[in-house]
Design a protein around this motif. Structure first.
Motif, mmCIF file in Angstrom:
data_model
loop_
_atom_site.group_PDB
_atom_site.id
_atom_site.type_symbol
_atom_site.label_atom_id
_atom_site.label_comp_id
_atom_site.label_asym_id
_atom_site.label_seq_id
_atom_site.Cartn_x
_atom_site.Cartn_y
_atom_site.Cartn_z
ATOM 1 N N PRO A 1 -49.112 77.278 -5.323
ATOM 2 C CA PRO A 1 -50.162 78.283 -5.495
ATOM 3 C C PRO A 1 -51.311 78.130 -4.489
ATOM 4 O O PRO A 1 -51.855 79.119 -4.012
ATOM 5 N N THR A 2 -51.676 76.902 -4.164
ATOM 6 C CA THR A 2 -52.742 76.676 -3.191
ATOM 7 C C THR A 2 -52.332 77.197 -1.822
ATOM 8 O O THR A 2 -53.128 77.829 -1.120
ATOM 9 N N THR A 3 -51.090 76.966 -1.448
ATOM 10 C CA THR A 3 -50.573 77.474 -0.174
ATOM 11 C C THR A 3 -50.593 78.999 -0.162
ATOM 12 O O THR A 3 -50.954 79.617 0.840
ATOM 13 N N ALA A 4 -50.216 79.617 -1.282
ATOM 14 C CA ALA A 4 -50.231 81.078 -1.376
ATOM 15 C C ALA A 4 -51.644 81.612 -1.172
ATOM 16 O O ALA A 4 -51.850 82.602 -0.457
ATOM 17 N N PHE A 5 -52.625 80.948 -1.758
ATOM 18 C CA PHE A 5 -54.013 81.366 -1.612
ATOM 19 C C PHE A 5 -54.509 81.146 -0.179
ATOM 20 O O PHE A 5 -55.087 82.047 0.427
ATOM 21 N N MET A 6 -54.265 79.967 0.352
ATOM 22 C CA MET A 6 -54.763 79.627 1.692
ATOM 23 C C MET A 6 -54.125 80.482 2.784
ATOM 24 O O MET A 6 -54.750 80.742 3.806
ATOM 25 N N SER A 7 -52.910 80.937 2.563
ATOM 26 C CA SER A 7 -52.223 81.756 3.565
ATOM 27 C C SER A 7 -52.517 83.251 3.400
ATOM 28 O O SER A 7 -52.039 84.066 4.179
ATOM 29 N N GLY A 8 -53.290 83.601 2.363
ATOM 30 C CA GLY A 8 -53.648 84.989 2.147
ATOM 31 C C GLY A 8 -52.628 85.800 1.364
ATOM 32 O O GLY A 8 -52.795 87.006 1.185
ATOM 33 N N MET B 1 -52.077 85.430 -1.778
ATOM 34 C CA MET B 1 -52.624 85.639 -3.110
ATOM 35 C C MET B 1 -54.144 85.583 -3.011
ATOM 36 O O MET B 1 -54.677 84.748 -2.287
ATOM 37 N N THR B 2 -54.832 86.478 -3.728
ATOM 38 C CA THR B 2 -56.282 86.412 -3.812
ATOM 39 C C THR B 2 -56.675 85.993 -5.214
ATOM 40 O O THR B 2 -55.928 86.220 -6.184
ATOM 41 N N ILE B 3 -57.834 85.370 -5.316
ATOM 42 C CA ILE B 3 -58.329 84.885 -6.601
ATOM 43 C C ILE B 3 -59.776 85.336 -6.751
ATOM 44 O O ILE B 3 -60.580 85.154 -5.840
ATOM 45 N N ASP B 4 -60.090 85.911 -7.900
ATOM 46 C CA ASP B 4 -61.450 86.326 -8.221
ATOM 47 C C ASP B 4 -61.871 85.654 -9.514
ATOM 48 O O ASP B 4 -61.107 85.628 -10.475
ATOM 49 N N GLY B 5 -63.080 85.099 -9.532
ATOM 50 C CA GLY B 5 -63.598 84.520 -10.766
ATOM 51 C C GLY B 5 -63.728 83.019 -10.707
ATOM 52 O O GLY B 5 -64.049 82.442 -9.662
ATOM 53 N N ASP B 6 -63.477 82.371 -11.821
ATOM 54 C CA ASP B 6 -63.697 80.940 -12.029
ATOM 55 C C ASP B 6 -62.710 80.104 -11.211
ATOM 56 O O ASP B 6 -61.557 79.920 -11.600
ATOM 57 N N MET B 7 -63.200 79.575 -10.084
ATOM 58 C CA MET B 7 -62.321 78.795 -9.209
ATOM 59 C C MET B 7 -61.915 77.460 -9.852
ATOM 60 O O MET B 7 -60.843 76.941 -9.564
ATOM 61 N N GLY B 8 -62.736 76.917 -10.721
ATOM 62 C CA GLY B 8 -62.366 75.688 -11.423
ATOM 63 C C GLY B 8 -61.146 75.908 -12.304
ATOM 64 O O GLY B 8 -60.208 75.106 -12.301
ATOM 65 N N LEU B 9 -61.142 77.004 -13.041
ATOM 66 C CA LEU B 9 -59.983 77.346 -13.878
ATOM 67 C C LEU B 9 -58.782 77.653 -12.996
ATOM 68 O O LEU B 9 -57.655 77.269 -13.325
ATOM 69 N N ALA B 10 -59.009 78.322 -11.871
ATOM 70 C CA ALA B 10 -57.918 78.614 -10.945
ATOM 71 C C ALA B 10 -57.266 77.330 -10.453
ATOM 72 O O ALA B 10 -56.039 77.241 -10.372
ATOM 73 N N MET B 11 -58.079 76.329 -10.135
ATOM 74 C CA MET B 11 -57.530 75.053 -9.641
ATOM 75 C C MET B 11 -56.743 74.337 -10.745
ATOM 76 O O MET B 11 -55.687 73.755 -10.473
ATOM 77 N N LYS B 12 -57.223 74.394 -11.973
ATOM 78 C CA LYS B 12 -56.481 73.786 -13.085
ATOM 79 C C LYS B 12 -55.134 74.466 -13.274
ATOM 80 O O LYS B 12 -54.122 73.805 -13.476
ATOM 81 N N LEU B 13 -55.127 75.791 -13.210
ATOM 82 C CA LEU B 13 -53.872 76.528 -13.355
ATOM 83 C C LEU B 13 -52.937 76.243 -12.196
ATOM 84 O O LEU B 13 -51.733 76.119 -12.389
ATOM 85 N N ALA B 14 -53.479 76.140 -10.989
ATOM 86 C CA ALA B 14 -52.638 75.844 -9.815
ATOM 87 C C ALA B 14 -51.933 74.515 -10.004
ATOM 88 O O ALA B 14 -50.759 74.386 -9.675
ATOM 89 N N ALA B 15 -52.650 73.524 -10.552
ATOM 90 C CA ALA B 15 -52.036 72.217 -10.789
ATOM 91 C C ALA B 15 -50.908 72.331 -11.823
ATOM 92 O O ALA B 15 -49.871 71.688 -11.707
ATOM 93 N N THR B 16 -51.105 73.170 -12.834
ATOM 94 C CA THR B 16 -50.084 73.372 -13.863
ATOM 95 C C THR B 16 -48.865 74.090 -13.298
ATOM 96 O O THR B 16 -47.728 73.766 -13.638
ATOM 97 N N LEU B 17 -49.102 75.061 -12.410
ATOM 98 C CA LEU B 17 -48.003 75.858 -11.871
ATOM 99 C C LEU B 17 -47.251 75.175 -10.751
ATOM 100 O O LEU B 17 -46.117 75.544 -10.466
ATOM 101 N N ALA B 18 -47.868 74.205 -10.113
ATOM 102 C CA ALA B 18 -47.242 73.537 -8.961
ATOM 103 C C ALA B 18 -46.055 72.690 -9.377
ATOM 104 O O ALA B 18 -45.884 72.292 -10.461
#
Length: 96
Positions: A70-77, A79-96
């Motif tokens: 998920p982090t690669t998807a975001f960094m490469s453009g 996927m976009t993310i709007d809102g709570d980046m802390g929650l986004a990072m927690k979810l990214a760890a769960t999905l990875a």
């Protein structure tokens, strides 16, 4: 509900291992629909969320099957993310 959304719900619930998250996340799958995740798990739907992920169906499919970080998807453009980046990072760890 589209097949893509149904697969996303199944994939997210598998990654969450039957649990939920502390907050609300919305996955907007371009051209297919949305999946909302909260303390009850993942389900098809739309609504207000603490964090929103936006991407096409192929990107989400690759994230949910584990072939795209998920982090690669975001960094490469892809996927976009709007809102709570802390929650986004927690979810990214769960999905990875």
């Amino acid at each position: 509900m589209s097949d893509v959304v149904a697969q996303a719900v199944t994939g997210l619930n598998e990654k969450l291992d039957g649990g939920g998250i502390d907050g609300t996340a919305l996955f907007n799958i371009e051209g297919e629909g949305s999946v909302i995740v909260d303390d009850a798990g993942a389900r098809a739907g739309d609504g207000d969320a603490d964090v929103t992920f936006n991407a096409d169906a192929d990107t989400f499919r690759e994230i949910f099957d584990g072939s795209l970080n998920p982090t690669t998807a975001f960094m490469s453009g892809r996927m976009t993310i709007d809102g709570d980046m802390g929650l986004a990072m927690k979810l990214a760890a769960t999905l990875a």
